[in-house]
Design a protein around this motif. Structure first.
Motif, PDB file in Angstrom:
ATOM      1  N   PHE A 454      38.869  31.210   6.172  1.00 29.58           N
ATOM      2  CA  PHE A 454      38.537  30.290   5.085  1.00 29.58           C
ATOM      3  C   PHE A 454      37.400  29.345   5.446  1.00 29.58           C
ATOM      4  CE2 PHE A 454      43.034  31.252   4.138  1.00 29.58           C
ATOM      5  CZ  PHE A 454      42.887  31.696   2.827  1.00 29.58           C
ATOM      6  N   ASP A 455      36.552  29.095   4.474  1.00 27.64           N
ATOM      7  CA  ASP A 455      35.634  27.969   4.523  1.00 27.64           C
ATOM      8  C   ASP A 455      36.464  26.764   4.089  1.00 27.64           C
ATOM      9  OD1 ASP A 455      33.864  25.922   3.896  1.00 27.64           O
ATOM     10  OD2 ASP A 455      32.344  27.263   3.085  1.00 27.64           O
ATOM     11  N   HIS A 456      36.690  25.813   5.000  1.00 25.26           N
ATOM     12  CA  HIS A 456      37.608  24.712   4.698  1.00 25.26           C
ATOM     13  C   HIS A 456      37.142  23.856   3.532  1.00 25.26           C
ATOM     14  CE1 HIS A 456      35.399  21.179   6.474  1.00 25.26           C
ATOM     15  NE2 HIS A 456      34.722  22.154   7.026  1.00 25.26           N
ATOM     16  N   THR A 457      35.856  23.911   3.185  1.00 19.90           N
ATOM     17  CA  THR A 457      35.361  23.128   2.050  1.00 19.90           C
ATOM     18  C   THR A 457      35.636  23.816   0.714  1.00 19.90           C
ATOM     19  OG1 THR A 457      33.140  24.127   2.055  1.00 19.90           O
ATOM     20  CG2 THR A 457      33.505  22.234   3.503  1.00 19.90           C
ATOM     21  N   LEU A 470      42.507  20.435   2.580  1.00 19.56           N
ATOM     22  CA  LEU A 470      43.202  19.963   3.777  1.00 19.56           C
ATOM     23  C   LEU A 470      42.362  18.956   4.543  1.00 19.56           C
ATOM     24  CD1 LEU A 470      45.516  20.132   5.861  1.00 19.56           C
ATOM     25  CD2 LEU A 470      44.359  22.114   6.849  1.00 19.56           C
ATOM     26  N   THR A 471      41.065  19.200   4.656  1.00 23.69           N
ATOM     27  CA  THR A 471      40.183  18.322   5.418  1.00 23.69           C
ATOM     28  C   THR A 471      39.567  17.213   4.570  1.00 23.69           C
ATOM     29  OG1 THR A 471      38.421  19.955   5.063  1.00 23.69           O
ATOM     30  CG2 THR A 471      39.607  20.059   7.153  1.00 23.69           C
ATOM     31  N   ASP A 472      39.949  17.122   3.308  1.00 22.34           N
ATOM     32  CA  ASP A 472      39.456  16.116   2.370  1.00 22.34           C
ATOM     33  C   ASP A 472      37.932  16.145   2.309  1.00 22.34           C
ATOM     34  OD1 ASP A 472      39.956  14.264   0.414  1.00 22.34           O
ATOM     35  OD2 ASP A 472      39.910  12.564   1.757  1.00 22.34           O
ATOM     36  N   VAL A 473      37.238  15.133   2.826  1.00 19.89           N
ATOM     37  CA  VAL A 473      35.772  15.145   2.774  1.00 19.89           C
ATOM     38  C   VAL A 473      35.183  15.202   4.176  1.00 19.89           C
ATOM     39  CG1 VAL A 473      35.665  13.921   0.589  1.00 19.89           C
ATOM     40  CG2 VAL A 473      35.700  12.609   2.718  1.00 19.89           C
ATOM     41  N   GLU A 474      35.987  15.603   5.159  1.00 27.62           N
ATOM     42  CA  GLU A 474      35.528  15.607   6.548  1.00 27.62           C
ATOM     43  C   GLU A 474      35.759  16.977   7.177  1.00 27.62           C
ATOM     44  OE1 GLU A 474      36.298  11.762   8.697  1.00 27.62           O
ATOM     45  OE2 GLU A 474      37.721  11.478   7.053  1.00 27.62           O
ATOM     46  N   GLY A 475      35.606  17.048   8.495  1.00 27.60           N
ATOM     47  CA  GLY A 475      35.870  18.279   9.224  1.00 27.60           C
ATOM     48  C   GLY A 475      34.626  19.041   9.615  1.00 27.60           C
ATOM     49  N   GLU A 476      34.457  19.235  10.939  1.00 20.83           N
ATOM     50  CA  GLU A 476      33.358  20.026  11.467  1.00 20.83           C
ATOM     51  C   GLU A 476      33.948  21.146  12.340  1.00 20.83           C
ATOM     52  OE1 GLU A 476      30.216  19.662  10.714  1.00 20.83           O
ATOM     53  OE2 GLU A 476      30.433  17.792   9.573  1.00 20.83           O
TER      54      GLU A 476
END
Length: 483
Positions: A454-457, A470-476
């Motif tokens: 999955f692309d988390h965005t 899941l990562t809201d507006v963050e995550g790298e």
């Protein structure tokens, strides 16, 4: 006269705009709803069907991991006594932490200038990867070339409930879907006779409660199903006396027909959840007892895990986790609470590693032998770390403990596309701050979702007018972690 006054009052209500919108809100809503329904009908929208919401789905791209086993060590293990050896702590043992290191951080139970506390455990390097581990983890040392150790984890919460909720849901606020629910929502389940998301708990209560395996605003079909430690894994699976399988099947068929009729009218996804739950419970009457019966496991396997049939334990849950994923379960969450060592951290570490180290390593070995490790992701860790400073409080009866520490902690992962035999990240000489390759909780979630395809965005669910993830507006992405 009174009659005329009543007429004037009635007329005033009718011509008042505020009264019109207050009293006619339902009518306006009905008009809007009718318009929307007419648009859907004109567009050829079909009535909802009672299809299984857990039918397997294709992710965004080819995954390296197909399933997850998450070993959550609730209470927060001390990274300084297990993974992150700091010779400087021995050098400055008993001296206060310099103010420039503290940087204004406040703690729940200790003063920021509390004395530094060196570990009493010996450390050694193991495996071809030369990873450094505590003597408290002799079994993990045997599989260290199969795991990736992340020493640079960091989080936003320093109390247990918000820390656990953040680690499991990506938010410190209650009401968000947990990690397992997002995975099940995205991938569906390959288990026909068992829930797609199973929860096993080998310890007491959890600070974050049922929110740690709840589906939040996702349909409840995606929430985790807790299995009991003994007896039937789920209550009321067995039929009452006098109820035959045929009688039950006919009853369920009737209830299913009624629910499907209701679903076709209302379109409520919770009705589909109800249908799925009834059918799953019926199938589990035979599949669940078979799952829990480990009598066919070899004596060598039981010895490998340290599991004793009929005796609930973390070891038994690790064995059951392997059996669950063999049967198509998508996400298995193991909770083991007991790592909150505010006092006597050495004794606490010895106690908990005696319960968990052998079985955690055995799970890696067993999955690898069976060819399951390559596409099964195993995750181990707690909600935050422990301080390099000592906690001692006579009023609470505490001595030689460690307080909560959100700035730096350690987790490890294995299988499912993880780059094995590596150590990622570094902390400063006292183990206080991350100084290299910082990995936030959101980054970990984004990377695990990438391994699952999955692309988390883009793994989102629309709720209250906006798309949540899941990562809201963050995550790298942590590229070093992925093979």
């Amino acid at each position: 006269m009174n009659y005329s006054n009543e007429l004037r009052s009635e007329y005033a209500r009718l011509v008042t705009r505020r009264w019109f919108f207050r009293q006619c809100g339902v009518g306006l809503g009905s008009i809007a709803l009718s318009s929307l329904l007419a648009t859907d009908k004109a567009a050829g929208a079909a009535a909802p069907k009672a299809s299984d919401p857990l039918t397997p789905h294709a992710p965004h791209f080819k995954p390296k991991a197909k399933r997850v086993i998450y070993l959550f060590m609730a209470g927060a293990p001390s990274q300084l006594d297990l993974f992150d050896y700091k010779p400087a702590l021995a050098k400055y043992n008993g001296k206060p932490l310099p103010p420039e290191v503290i940087m204004g951080q406040k703690y729940a139970f200790i003063r920021p200038d509390a004395a530094l506390f060196a570990t009493e455990f010996k450390f050694a390097r193991h495996g071809k990867c030369d990873a450094e581990l505590s003597e408290a983890l002799p079994h993990l040392a045997e599989v260290v070339d199969d795991i990736a150790i992340v020493k640079s984890m960091t989080t936003d919460a320093f109390n247990h409930a918000p820390g656990q909720v953040l680690m499991q849901t990506g938010s410190t606020q209650f009401g968000r879907p947990c990690f397992g629910s997002w995975v099940l929502y995205g991938l569906g389940s390959e288990a026909h006779n068992l829930p797609g998301f199973v929860v096993l708990n080998s310890a007491g209560g959890l600070s974050g409660g049922s929110a740690l395996f709840g589906s939040g605003f996702l349909p409840t079909v995606y929430q985790g199903v807790p299995f009991r430690k003994s007896g039937d894994p789920v209550l009321f699976l067995s039929n009452p006396s006098g109820v035959t399988d045929r009688m039950q099947r006919r009853t369920l068929d009737l209830v299913k027909d009624l629910n499907e009729q209701h679903l076709s009218v209302m379109g409520d996804p919770e009705i589909a959840t109800r249908i799925n739950s009834f059918e799953m419970a019926f199938r589990m009457q035979s599949s669940a007892p078979e799952l829990m019966d480990v009598s066919k496991e070899s004596s060598d396997t039981l010895k490998l895990y340290g599991a004793e049939p009929g005796k609930p334990s973390f070891a038994m849950n690790c064995l059951l986790a392997r059996r669950l994923i063999e049967r198509g379960v998508r996400f298995v969450q193991l909770f083991h609470e007991g790592w909150d060592h505010h006092s006597e951290v050495v004794n606490g570490i010895k106690d908990q590693t005696a319960k968990t180290d052998q079985a955690s390593a055995a799970l890696i070995k067993d999955l690898k032998i069976r060819g399951l490790l390559q596409d099964t992701l195993v995750v181990w860790g707690g909600e935050f770390g422990r301080t390099p400073m000592v906690e001692a409080n006579a009023d609470f009866g505490r001595k030689w403990g460690r307080d909560h520490h959100p700035q730096a902690f350690t987790m490890w992962l294995a299988g499912g596309g993880i780059n094995p035999g590596i150590t990622i990240g570094e902390t400063d000489e006292l183990g206080f701050h991350v100084v290299k390759d910082k990995v936030h909780v959101h980054d970990l979630h984004a990377t695990i979702l990438k391994l699952l395809g999955f692309d988390h965005t883009k793994l989102t669910y629309r709720f209250q007018g906006r798309d949540f993830r899941l990562t809201d507006v963050e995550g790298e992405l942590v590229d070093k972690l992925m093979a």
